[in-house]
Structure formats: structure tokens, C-alpha cells
Motif scaffolding. Sequence first.
Motif, short mmCIF file in Angstrom:
data_model
loop_
_atom_site.label_atom_id
_atom_site.label_comp_id
_atom_site.label_asym_id
_atom_site.label_seq_id
_atom_site.Cartn_x
_atom_site.Cartn_y
_atom_site.Cartn_z
N GLN A 1 -12.61 32.00 1.95
CA GLN A 1 -13.97 32.54 2.01
C GLN A 1 -14.94 31.68 1.20
N LEU A 2 -14.50 31.30 0.00
CA LEU A 2 -15.36 30.46 -0.85
C LEU A 2 -15.58 29.10 -0.20
N ILE B 1 -1.96 33.96 -3.99
CA ILE B 1 -2.60 35.08 -3.29
C ILE B 1 -4.00 34.69 -2.83
N MET B 2 -4.71 33.96 -3.66
CA MET B 2 -6.07 33.57 -3.26
C MET B 2 -6.05 32.57 -2.10
N GLN C 1 -4.14 32.73 0.50
CA GLN C 1 -3.73 33.34 1.76
C GLN C 1 -4.81 33.11 2.84
N PRO C 2 -4.41 33.13 4.13
CA PRO C 2 -5.38 32.82 5.20
C PRO C 2 -6.68 33.62 5.08
N THR C 3 -6.60 34.92 4.80
CA THR C 3 -7.83 35.69 4.69
C THR C 3 -8.24 35.86 3.23
N GLY C 4 -7.67 35.05 2.36
CA GLY C 4 -7.91 35.21 0.92
C GLY C 4 -9.23 34.64 0.45
N LEU C 5 -9.42 34.74 -0.84
CA LEU C 5 -10.69 34.38 -1.47
C LEU C 5 -11.05 32.91 -1.32
N ILE C 6 -10.06 32.03 -1.39
CA ILE C 6 -10.38 30.60 -1.38
C ILE C 6 -10.93 30.15 -0.04
#
Lengths: 292, 309
Positions: free
Chosen positions: B148-149, B138-139, B141-146
Motif C-alpha cells: 500500500q505504501l 507480515i507487512m 504480505q500481498p495486501t499488506g502495508l508495504i
Amino acid sequence: MNNQFVGKVKAGEIITYIVLILLVLFTIFPILFMLTASFMDAKQILAMPFKWIPSKEYFTSSSRTFMTNFVKAIRGNNNNNIFFTAMLNSLLVAITCAVTTVFFSALCGYGLAKFRFKGRNVVFMAIMSTMMIPFEAIMIPLYMVTRSVGLMNTLPGLIVPFAISAFGVFQMRQYLLTFPSEFLDASRVDGLREFGIFLRIVLPNSTPVIATLGILSFRNQWDNLLWPMLCAQAERLKTLPLYIAGFAEEKQTDEGALMACAFLASIPMFILFFTLSKYFLGGAAVFESRKG
Amino acid sequence: MKHRVKTYSIERKQARYGFLFTVPCLLFFAMFSFYPIINAFITSLTNRRAVGRTWDFTGFENYAYLFTKGNGGFSLLNSLRATGVFTLGCFVPMVVIALLLAVLIMQLRKPGHSKFFELSYYIPAVLSSVVAATIWRIMFQPTGLINQLSNTILFTSGKDYHWLTDNGMLVASTIIVYFWKYIGYFTILFITGLASIPPTIYEAAIVDGSNRWHTFWKITLPLLKPTVMLVSIMAMLQCLKTFSTQYMFVQGGTARLPIDVITMNIYFTGIRNGYLGRASAMSIILFFIMLIFTYLQFSAQKGGEDVEY
């Protein structure tokens, strides 16, 4: 001079702490993510930028009943509410395997450590050599055997292939090698039978290694996905890893419910970990046993 | 004389109990380890299928097939490559960083702090592999947390790193999940190994005027060599058996081919597609690969016993 030295040590210590704390952030953030995401809907979980605190709406909105994700997680994709069955199956399998592994490994380890019978080394080597046979290499024949003896889709079918571990025998033997023999002889003089000595003297005095081994075996089964996939095709026999795998499979599964499900499924392990952490860390006792 | 005979017989009687105590284990391993591995080898020489009762011996045809044919698009050679890439990519950084962390933790002066770090690193190992893979998928995913980080850390903006869609990145993703789950476990293994080196040796080194860096390279590391060997091989064996992470990713809709590790191929070939003979041949190949590394582990362990402090 002295001050300079202290300063150097301090700088080194600070760097040490920075590195260690960065790694803590790395190991902890996915768990925090799971916790917080289980209170969010899919839109919030995949929102840019991600907000770590779930929106208030989740708790107050009337359209979204409190704990929606958790309700979905428990209902499952087919609304058949097998979550608790899966939890119960997982617990049953893991606990039974832990108990049988501890009991039979201790019994065998005791026999190997404290009795000098003919062929003792052959027996020991034979058992040790099974450590070289990984489950992944024998799952196909185990699957065929289980099918032919009618244990497919039964709880015993899930349990029996993991009832004893060679590593457990090894660990118990190494531990019991140092067990004082005078203790055993004294009990014999007191009239205890051999099996009685095992039950009343050996087992109660081996609690640390028993706890370590029991937890190790519990975790292995709690984590087992492959064998239940082969052996438990019926819904009522699904264990938690199978349940989660099934839940994650659906393309439409919403991420919030999935995280809630993962969270619920982890609670028993968290409880166990935080109450018995020293035995978890002791699970790495290969080195102590190596010294034996 | 009579007395001696009697003690002898008591001892023999006692010894018989020793053997008796090992019988349940012997029976168990005969049934659930020795018989299946022999059975796997025999099955690998047949064209046995899950459906249909008749089958024939075909010699080494399965092996020849696996090494020359495609196995329906998911060849053994691809699986060996996938397993090899995963294992190397995972266990090398894992062993290096676990060793670093262990050394750093051992240097802390406050036991409470070391305990805190040990527990924090260990927590992921408590989660089941299925849960670990699910969280990360889940992290990733294209707009997921990873993403972003990664954008924050690498000073890019709004870039999608295709964690689950690019073939190379997909392999990297499975490695990250596995690394995350087991880093604490191997750190603890190293700490246990380090703790068995008597502190007097460090003290002697420090008295001799050796600094920390020097102490590590000249004293700690050579003493740790057997431990490093042992942990490396354990980590390697663990990586060779990986299944859940890859399976959960594929379940979640990623491509199978780049992460089609050998255990997954055995599962799909034998259980999903019902080619029991062919899957058994793969199992035997996996068995021999692991046998080589287990042998190395045992010799490393033996080497460890020879070290005297």
C-alpha cells in the motif's frame, strides 16, 4: 548580505530536518505497526487500505474476548503456555551471560592492564585473535561437544559458550589502562589483597564501562536464535526467539497473535532501552577504546 | 641491596596475580574458541554424520564436493552468491546513509533534537532479529502495508510488488529488514567517530571561508576515512553472518534458494540433515572469508591510530 546568509542557513536547516524526520518515520512505523496490529485480527492487519487505529469491536465485542491476541500469544500453538517459561529462560540466559562476561572480562582486563607479567602480550594477542573466530564457524563443533558432555538441553549448555567475550576483555583492558595506579598502590598499603582490590576498588569504579558491556552482552543473548536452535530442543528450554520462531512457523498462525507475541517479547528490551539509553548508545564505544 | 631484592620479589608476586586473573579467560577461549575451530577443521576432513558413530578421514573430499556438487539443491556456490549479494546490497547503502545521517545530526544546534533522532534511529536495533523479521514479513504480505505504501509513493494503484514471492524482491526484502534494524546502530558509530574530530578544525575551516558542502568534502570526509573504513568492515562482517532474518522468512513460507545465505546452509546441512563433515567444511570456508575482512578491519583500525588531528 547578512540577512541573505541567515536565510541560506535556515533553508539548509529545514532540509536537514526534513531528511532526518523522513528517516524517523521509516525507523518508527514498523514498531507502531507492531503495536497497533497486536490489537487487530488478521483481516484488519491485511486490509486495504490499512487503518492505523484498531477497530472498537476488538475491545467491545463479546465474541472476541478482550486481548484475544495476547491470550493466544501466551498460550502458544500447542496451548502449553510456555511463553512465560521462554521469557524466564531468555532473561536467565541473558542476565547470567551479562554478569559472567562483565566479571571475567574485567578480571582478565585488569590483569592485562595493571600487571607486568611474563607473556602478557602473548596472552593479550591470543585472546584478541579469538575475535576472528565467528560463532557461526564453530557452531557445529560446539554442538558436537555440548552433545558429548551432556549439556544438550540444559540451561548451562545455553549459557556457557557465551560466558565470556573477547571484545569485553579488550574493552575492559582499554578502560583500565587509564585507571590511576596510585589508587591500587594505596589500597595495597592499606592491606587489601589483590583480589580484594579488584572487587572493592576496580569494579565499583568502572560502572560506565560495566554497564555498557553488560547491556551489550545481554542484548546479544536476548537476540540469539542460532545457538538455542541447536542446543535447546526441549520445550521447557526454549528461549523467546525460539518461541517466536516456532509460533511463526505454523501456516495458520494469525498475524494479530504473532504481533502480540512480538510486542510482549520486546517489552523487557524497551524498558531497558528507555531507562538506560545512554549505555545503549555507548555500546558503540569501539572508537573510544580505539583511542586508548 | 637486600631492600632491592625484596621489592623485586613483591613485584614478581604481584605480577603473578596478573597472570592468575587471566587464567579463567584463557581456559575459556581454549575450550570455546581454539578447540572448536581446530575441531571444525578436522571434522571438515571427515565424512562424519550426526547419526552413526563411525567415520573416516576423507581428505579434502568435502571441499571438492561443495565446490562441484549440488548439496541436495542448495549448493555452496549458491550460498556464496546469496551471501555476497546480501552483504553488498546491504552494507553499501547502510554505510552511506548512516554517514549522511550522522553528519546531519552533528549539525543540529539543539542537543535535545540530536538526542531525539539518535534514539529514534536506534530503536529498531533494540528489537530482536526474530521480532524484526516477523513484523516485516507480515507487512510484506500481498495486501499488506508495504504494498500500500509503495503504491502511494510510486503513484501506482493496486500493484502487488511480490515482496516475498519474486526471487529478486525476496532478496531485497531481507536487505530492507536488515537495513532497518542496523541503520541506527551504524549512525551512532559514525557519530562517535565524528565526535572524536576536534571542533577547532571545523572552526578553522569556517573562518577560512569554507562553506558546509566544501567543509564536508575537503575536511570531514578525509579525516573520517579511517572511521568509514572501520565501520564499513564492521557492517560487512555483520552482514556476512546474517541468519535470523533469512531463517524467519523461510519459516514463514518463502523460497529458500534465493536467500540461502551461508550460515543458513551450514545449519540445514549440519544440523537438519546431519552432514557434520560437509557443514564443517562450509564453516571453515566462512571462517576464512571473515578472516580476510577482519584482517582488513584491524589494519583499518591501526591506520586510524596514526591519524593525528
